[in-house]
Design a protein around this motif. Sequence first.
Motif, short mmCIF file in Angstrom:
data_model
loop_
_atom_site.label_atom_id
_atom_site.label_comp_id
_atom_site.label_asym_id
_atom_site.label_seq_id
_atom_site.Cartn_x
_atom_site.Cartn_y
_atom_site.Cartn_z
N GLU A 7 142.76 -98.86 6.66
CA GLU A 7 143.23 -97.78 7.52
C GLU A 7 142.09 -96.79 7.80
O GLU A 7 141.95 -96.30 8.92
CB GLU A 7 144.37 -97.05 6.81
N LEU A 8 141.29 -96.56 6.78
CA LEU A 8 140.16 -95.62 6.94
C LEU A 8 139.19 -96.15 7.99
O LEU A 8 138.69 -95.39 8.83
CB LEU A 8 139.47 -95.44 5.59
N LYS A 10 139.88 -98.17 10.49
CA LYS A 10 140.51 -98.05 11.81
C LYS A 10 140.43 -96.60 12.29
O LYS A 10 140.12 -96.33 13.45
CB LYS A 10 141.98 -98.50 11.67
N ALA A 11 140.69 -95.67 11.34
CA ALA A 11 140.63 -94.26 11.72
C ALA A 11 139.23 -93.88 12.16
O ALA A 11 139.04 -93.18 13.16
CB ALA A 11 141.06 -93.39 10.54
N PHE A 14 138.68 -95.05 15.65
CA PHE A 14 139.29 -94.18 16.66
C PHE A 14 138.42 -92.95 16.90
O PHE A 14 138.14 -92.58 18.03
CB PHE A 14 140.68 -93.73 16.22
N LEU A 15 138.01 -92.34 15.78
CA LEU A 15 137.18 -91.14 15.92
C LEU A 15 135.87 -91.49 16.62
O LEU A 15 135.41 -90.77 17.52
CB LEU A 15 136.89 -90.57 14.53
N ALA A 17 135.42 -93.92 18.75
CA ALA A 17 135.68 -94.17 20.17
C ALA A 17 135.72 -92.85 20.94
O ALA A 17 135.11 -92.70 21.99
CB ALA A 17 136.98 -94.92 20.34
N GLY A 18 136.44 -91.89 20.36
CA GLY A 18 136.53 -90.59 21.02
C GLY A 18 135.17 -89.95 21.17
O GLY A 18 134.81 -89.47 22.24
N LEU A 19 134.39 -89.97 20.09
CA LEU A 19 133.07 -89.34 20.15
C LEU A 19 132.13 -90.09 21.09
O LEU A 19 131.37 -89.48 21.84
CB LEU A 19 132.46 -89.26 18.75
N MET A 21 132.82 -91.89 23.77
CA MET A 21 133.09 -91.62 25.19
C MET A 21 132.85 -90.15 25.51
O MET A 21 132.27 -89.82 26.55
CB MET A 21 134.53 -92.01 25.51
N ALA A 75 133.62 -97.68 23.58
CA ALA A 75 134.86 -97.03 23.17
C ALA A 75 136.02 -98.01 23.22
O ALA A 75 136.84 -98.07 22.30
CB ALA A 75 135.13 -95.82 24.06
N LEU A 76 136.09 -98.81 24.29
CA LEU A 76 137.18 -99.79 24.40
C LEU A 76 137.07 -100.83 23.29
O LEU A 76 138.09 -101.22 22.69
CB LEU A 76 137.16 -100.47 25.77
N LEU A 79 138.30 -99.31 20.15
CA LEU A 79 139.76 -99.11 20.13
C LEU A 79 140.50 -100.41 19.92
O LEU A 79 141.44 -100.48 19.14
CB LEU A 79 140.21 -98.50 21.46
N PHE A 80 140.10 -101.45 20.67
CA PHE A 80 140.97 -102.61 20.74
C PHE A 80 140.43 -103.85 20.05
O PHE A 80 141.16 -104.77 19.81
CB PHE A 80 141.27 -102.94 22.21
N LEU C 331 146.17 -92.75 10.38
CA LEU C 331 145.62 -93.24 11.65
C LEU C 331 146.10 -92.45 12.85
O LEU C 331 145.31 -92.07 13.71
CB LEU C 331 146.10 -94.67 11.85
N THR C 334 144.35 -89.20 13.33
CA THR C 334 142.97 -89.34 13.80
C THR C 334 142.95 -89.64 15.29
O THR C 334 142.13 -89.11 16.02
CB THR C 334 142.27 -90.49 13.07
N SER C 338 141.10 -87.28 17.96
CA SER C 338 139.91 -87.73 18.68
C SER C 338 140.18 -87.84 20.17
O SER C 338 139.24 -87.73 20.97
CB SER C 338 139.35 -89.03 18.12
N CYS C 342 137.58 -86.20 22.59
CA CYS C 342 136.97 -87.06 23.61
C CYS C 342 137.07 -86.41 24.98
O CYS C 342 136.07 -86.27 25.69
CB CYS C 342 137.69 -88.40 23.60
N ILE C 396 140.11 -92.95 28.05
CA ILE C 396 140.03 -93.25 26.62
C ILE C 396 140.99 -92.33 25.85
O ILE C 396 141.68 -92.76 24.92
CB ILE C 396 138.59 -93.09 26.11
N LEU C 400 144.01 -93.49 23.54
CA LEU C 400 144.15 -93.09 22.14
C LEU C 400 145.53 -92.50 21.88
O LEU C 400 146.09 -92.65 20.80
CB LEU C 400 143.08 -92.04 21.78
#
Lengths: 82, 224, 404
Positions: A7-8, A10-11, A14-15, A17-19, A21, A75-76, A79-80, C331, C334, C338, C342, C396, C400
């Motif tokens: 889980e960590l 995956k988290a 996500f973070l 991906a956000g950063l 992009m 980022a994609l 994410l996926f 999850l 987060t 994010s 983003c 994105i 998310l």
Amino acid sequence: MAIEGAELIKAAAFLGAGLAMGLGAIGPGVGEGMVGAKACEAIGKNPEEAGLLTRTMLVGQAVSESTGIYSLVVALLLLFVV
Amino acid sequence: MEDLGKIHQLIVNLSGYEMTFNLDILVLSWIVIIGLLVFGYFASRNRQLVPGAVQTIGETFVFQFYSLTEDALGERLARKYGPLIIALFMFLLMCNWLGVFPHLGEPTSDLNTTLAMGIMGFVIAHYVGIREKGIKAYLKGYCEPIFFMIPLNIIGELSKVISISFRLFGNIMGGDIIVLVVTYLTFSLVLPPFLTAFFFLFIGAIQAFVFTMLTLVYIAVQVH
Amino acid sequence: MSIEIEAWVKLAAFAGAGFSMGLGAIGAAVGEGYAAAKANAAISEKPDSSGDIVKMMLVGQAIAETAAIFALVIAVLLLFAGGGAVSIITASALMGAGLSMGLGAIGSGVGAGLPAGQACAGLARQPELSRNFTTTMLIGAAVSQTPAIFAMVIAFMLMFINFAGGSLHMVAALFGAGLCMGFGAIGSGVGSGFPAGEACAGLARQPAMGGQLTTNMLIGAAVSQTPAIFAMVVAFMLMFMNFSNLPLHPASAALLGAGLATGLAAIGSGVGSGLAAGAGCEGWARNPLTTGNVLVIMLVGQAVSQTPSIFGLLISFVLMFKSYPATEVFLASTAVLSAGLCMGLGGIGSGVGNGMTAQSAVSWVARNVEQEGVLMRTMLVGQAVSQSTAIYAMVIALALIFLV
């Protein structure tokens, strides 16, 4: 709220991906704006070449956008795929 | 505030697949289409050398956007695709302005409308590109600068659809939400009419123009 | 080691005071330095009127310092009057107040320095106009302070309204409100400084245009402050809406993300709109015959430069109004946090870039008004293309929120 390893990861993805992009969008945004600014300036100086200048602007912007597209791809993927 | 996210849906079950129709948006789009047809009928009926009011408005739209198309595509292609560009602008403008009327909303505040318009522009641009340059030169365009850039070039092309449709959707939807929230916070005093004029009329016109210009630019990039 | 809540509140108040004064001093120092540099250059150009120039510099610096004084007031209040009800929510509110004021003072400090510097430079060219320069500079600097005043209002509300009875969501919501207003004021503060500075510079060029330049400056600065107003709206909603029926876990992160999305995205749009407004003032002074054309392209350029902040607002509203299923999973939190980050970061670059394009288009309309149509078209296409990265950030962020 117990956090497991998977889980960590995956988290973090996500973070990330956000950063990726978010930060990746800053450079191309400013850069393409500079291209647009110079194109406007050039058209102001030499209006006869407006068509050529607009095309050059679009090509230049497309090239400087490629780093933004790399960020989008990363980022994609984060994410996926990860 | 409770209006946010409330839509009338028609869900059709098509052998296992559920198709969802947003009835509000369909009706609003048809209002725009019928309005434009009526406008077109009155603008072109008994045309005169000294035009009346409706004919002048129609001629302004046609003339301005036809000359823009001619600048970008050249005379031959402009005769073919000029009407498309003019119609696209008038449709989007009316869509963006429809929200001014009470009880009506903008069809463009639904992503489906803008995405449909974006995909339409994308398909047309690539069709024109293949027709004008030939399939070989068209495919070669994806191998620039070197062949292993192909996937990134394809993503770059596809992301144009995303950016053009999300730009219109984001602006119109954002304007809607701002007007709604400020109306709620100020108890409908003073501010809302000005905000409505700014977001619906001004931003709506600019975004319709931007969308049309970008569709034109995407076609022009494929041709040259 | 367990820390009592009382200690947390004190800790937050002291840390908030530190942030408020520390961050708040940045902008004013930069702005005053700019004014002093311009004054030195002006004195070397015209040593005769050094007395007037030094006087102007001191007045300008005193005004530019206002934002830092606001930050000092908030810091002192946090140090000595901070406290209120003993609750973890109060701790978050005090920290948010400090951050709001500290970050919010950066932009206005820099912004108010620009008219001060330009007024000193102008005084060297037109020494007899010192009264007009003082008036324009004072109005310009006062307008540039508006975002810092917004930030101070939010900081006062966070400090003195008793939120302690609310649900635990308020911890994230109040902190988010402070960050939102603080970040959101930076761009507009700097941005409002550009038209103010250019109005002072323009006064030296065309003294007869004084009144009209002030009008254009006020219009341009007011439009540049729209992103800060978006940030204030989101901050108000985070403070006063009732989120208690949402599940604590993803919703807390979502509220913090909502604050970050609008706040950060407003930075770029604020600076960008300011660049366009500055070019508008410069254009009015350069060619008084084309004021109407320049005003139109300036407003269009500013409106388009604000698109990234509208995207930020959109993501904030989605984050605030979406109903989340209750989850204990780390999850989901987060992902929504994010998403906000983003969109916020992604909007900065496009906002500045759009503003640069608009700046150049506006200044060339003033020089070559026959090409207004083609410049407007090129500007819109150029801006639209440079917005695409902000749109990717929005996509994105939506992915998310909704897909993962």
